[in-house]
Scaffold this motif. Sequence first.
Motif, short mmCIF file in Angstrom:
data_model
loop_
_atom_site.label_atom_id
_atom_site.label_comp_id
_atom_site.label_asym_id
_atom_site.label_seq_id
_atom_site.Cartn_x
_atom_site.Cartn_y
_atom_site.Cartn_z
N GLN A 104 36.57 20.31 -78.91
CA GLN A 104 37.37 19.79 -79.20
C GLN A 104 37.24 18.15 -79.01
N ALA A 105 36.58 17.38 -80.60
CA ALA A 105 36.31 16.25 -79.99
C ALA A 105 37.32 15.25 -80.59
N ILE A 118 36.15 25.96 -88.58
CA ILE A 118 35.61 24.45 -87.87
C ILE A 118 36.37 24.03 -88.28
N ALA A 119 37.71 22.71 -88.14
CA ALA A 119 38.68 22.00 -88.47
C ALA A 119 38.91 20.52 -88.02
N ILE A 149 37.16 32.54 -83.49
CA ILE A 149 37.28 31.65 -82.80
C ILE A 149 37.51 29.97 -83.59
N ALA A 150 38.12 29.02 -83.14
CA ALA A 150 39.06 28.01 -84.30
C ALA A 150 38.59 26.85 -83.79
N VAL A 151 37.78 25.69 -83.98
CA VAL A 151 37.95 24.63 -83.64
C VAL A 151 38.42 23.65 -83.76
N GLY A 211 44.23 22.07 -79.91
CA GLY A 211 44.08 23.79 -80.50
C GLY A 211 43.76 24.57 -81.01
N SER A 212 42.67 24.58 -80.39
CA SER A 212 40.98 24.70 -80.66
C SER A 212 41.44 26.46 -80.07
#
Length: 259
Positions: free
Chosen positions: A10-11, A165-166, A192-194, A209-210
């Motif tokens: 989470q960058a 990915i978002a 899995i959501a990043v 909020g990953s």
Amino acid sequence: MEALKVTTFQAYLFWENTEKNLSNLSLRLSSLRTSTDIIILPEMFNTGYTMNVEKCAEEMHGITMQWMKSHAKRYDCVVVGSLIIKEKSNYYNRLIWMRPDGTFEQYDKRHLFTLTEEKTLFTAGTEQITVELKGWKIRPLICYDLRFPVWSRNVDTEYDILLYIASWPDSRIEHWQKLIPARAIENQSFVIAVNRVGYDGNEIYHSGGSMCISPAGEVIYYKPENEDLYTFTIYPKDLIANREEFAFLADAEKFKIIK
């Protein structure tokens, strides 16, 4: 199917600065103290979510693809993220699934965001992909795709993990928090959501909020606000037990999307 070690990053992303983003990502990844099977980066991880396509687009042999290839090899794992790709006169928000041997799969974002210029500047994808890793079938999608359950539907149990990915803004973070568990429960898959963190060049704030949600809707990982490089493990027994106890997918409609 084996246990799968997942690393999410989470960058914080530097606006339209590929060199600085890739350098920061390399530096942070160097702190990994454990092996992993996959490293997952946010949407447009090399530039931030920008519509400045002429400045930020790359071709398929560009610096970001080379970076993904070298890091997949270095960490002996899959690296996944999206970037702006130019092909002929078209621009794509393209997710790359880069393997350690340099081979890759690609997915072009299907649903282009109408509240930005994405829908006018980019060309929408038409094909889903399913990739495999350690026996897991994985369906990768991008950001706005989350809002469209038909595109995400697990028809004929085609996948075990739904991956998003978002670059999802804080102003709509409650939708993110609700839709991801819904996708996991309705599709009986891990999700899995990043997401990214920080302000972008348009002063839009992203609060992260990953997360990883189990097929039963349980929270395995969740991280708001701060930049975070984190590794966790998911286990096939949790997927198998859920599907054996509740055979909901067998009762779902069979359909195909007309593209």
